[in-house]
Design an enzyme around this catalytic site. Structure first.
Site, PDB file in Angstrom:
ATOM      1  N   ASN A  30      -0.500   8.446  -0.866  1.00 38.44           N
ATOM      2  CA  ASN A  30       0.162   7.427  -0.046  1.00 38.44           C
ATOM      3  C   ASN A  30      -0.109   6.041  -0.621  1.00 38.44           C
ATOM      4  O   ASN A  30      -0.873   5.893  -1.580  1.00 38.44           O
ATOM      5  CB  ASN A  30      -0.305   7.544   1.411  1.00 38.44           C
ATOM      6  CG  ASN A  30      -1.782   7.284   1.564  1.00 38.44           C
ATOM      7  OD1 ASN A  30      -2.251   6.168   1.406  1.00 38.44           O
ATOM      8  ND2 ASN A  30      -2.531   8.338   1.841  1.00 38.44           N
ATOM      9  N   ARG A  31       0.507   5.030  -0.030  1.00 35.92           N
ATOM     10  CA  ARG A  31       0.486   3.683  -0.600  1.00 35.92           C
ATOM     11  C   ARG A  31      -0.630   2.789  -0.079  1.00 35.92           C
ATOM     12  O   ARG A  31      -0.579   1.576  -0.239  1.00 35.92           O
ATOM     13  CB  ARG A  31       1.821   2.987  -0.333  1.00 35.92           C
ATOM     14  CG  ARG A  31       2.995   3.662  -0.996  1.00 35.92           C
ATOM     15  CD  ARG A  31       4.259   2.849  -0.768  1.00 35.92           C
ATOM     16  NE  ARG A  31       5.435   3.583  -1.203  1.00 35.92           N
ATOM     17  CZ  ARG A  31       5.810   3.702  -2.480  1.00 35.92           C
ATOM     18  NH1 ARG A  31       5.114   3.105  -3.420  1.00 35.92           N
ATOM     19  NH2 ARG A  31       6.884   4.389  -2.785  1.00 35.92           N
TER      20      ARG A  31
END
Ligand code: C5P
Length: 232
Positions: A30-31
């Site tokens: 994820n970011r």
């Protein structure tokens, strides 16, 4: 001069985002930049706490911010949710406060082959079967590694047809059972990857107990103010 209201307190902060291996070279991730978690660790250290940062895939320059200087934090580097869980539970066993600021993958591939998955000419992609990860925050909140431990989580929400950001945050606060949940709106340039944040602090019943906005450090200090009030 910073208040020393966390002097003698042991705190564990998880930061970053977990990665779940698909095969030896690929992962689901994820970011999360880890900046809010790192700001929390630094703010706690500045207020006198003994800090362990459980760093999930943080960039080196981000980790460098906490490992040097007189207020250095201990850093445990982890990659997967399973590793993060072990590290948080081990460091959390004698902690006064655990803050779960990491973005933890909800699901992981059911199997991870030892060899790279090959693309077979003429064949479509093989499906990846996922299984659910344990909810580390809910476990910590419901089990309590120490009876007087303060457990804090984050909820990154977007409003949708089924409810507003705050309504989703309230439901999450009740479900997780943590003492504090910091709810922030994500999407359209807010939250992830930026240097500022805006959070509403909820207690375990989902009631609003505070509000903070500004730099991630300012948000971190507001969160520690709320935590300090809960410490015995
Ligand atoms: O359910 P959701 O992922 O939105 O909840 C966010 C909060 O729960 C964060 O504090 C995150 O660190 C924690 N979490 C966790 N284990 C999971 C998923 C989320 O501890 N498997």
């Amino acid at each position: 001069v910073e208040t020393q209201d966390l002097a003698g307190r042991r705190v564990v902060v998880s930061a970053g985002g977990t990665r779940e291996a698909i095969d030896p070279v690929r992962f689901i991730g994820n970011r999360s930049s880890g900046r809010q978690g790192v700001a929390l660790a630094r703010a706690a250290a500045a207020r006198g706490a003994d800090v362990t940062l459980v760093a999930a895939n943080l960039a080196q320059d981000v980790t460098d911010q906490v490992v040097s200087g007189p207020r250095a934090c201990s850093v445990v580097r982890v990659e997967s949710t399973a590793e993060l869980r072990e590290a948080v539970r081990s460091a959390g066993a004698d902690a006064d406060v655990v803050v779960m600021a990491a973005a933890v993958a909800d699901f992981r591939p059911a199997v991870t082959p030892d060899a790279k998955i090959k693309k077979v000419p003429g064949q479509g992609p093989a499906p990846i079967e996922l299984v659910e990860n344990p909810d580390i925050l809910a476990e910590l909140a419901h089990e309590r590694l120490r009876p007087d431990q303060v457990v804090v989580g984050f909820a990154a929400e977007t409003g949708d047809a089924s409810g507003s950001v705050l309504e989703h945050g309230r439901a999450k606060a009740r479900r997780k059972g943590a003492d504090l949940i910091a709810v922030n709106a994500v999407g359209s340039g807010r939250g992830f990857g930026t240097d500022s944040n805006e959070v509403t602090l909820l207690d375990g019943a989902g009631d609003v107990v505070g509000q903070a906005s500004g730099s991630k450090r300012e948000v971190a200090d507001a969160l520690w103010d709320a935590v300090a009030k809960l410490l015995p």
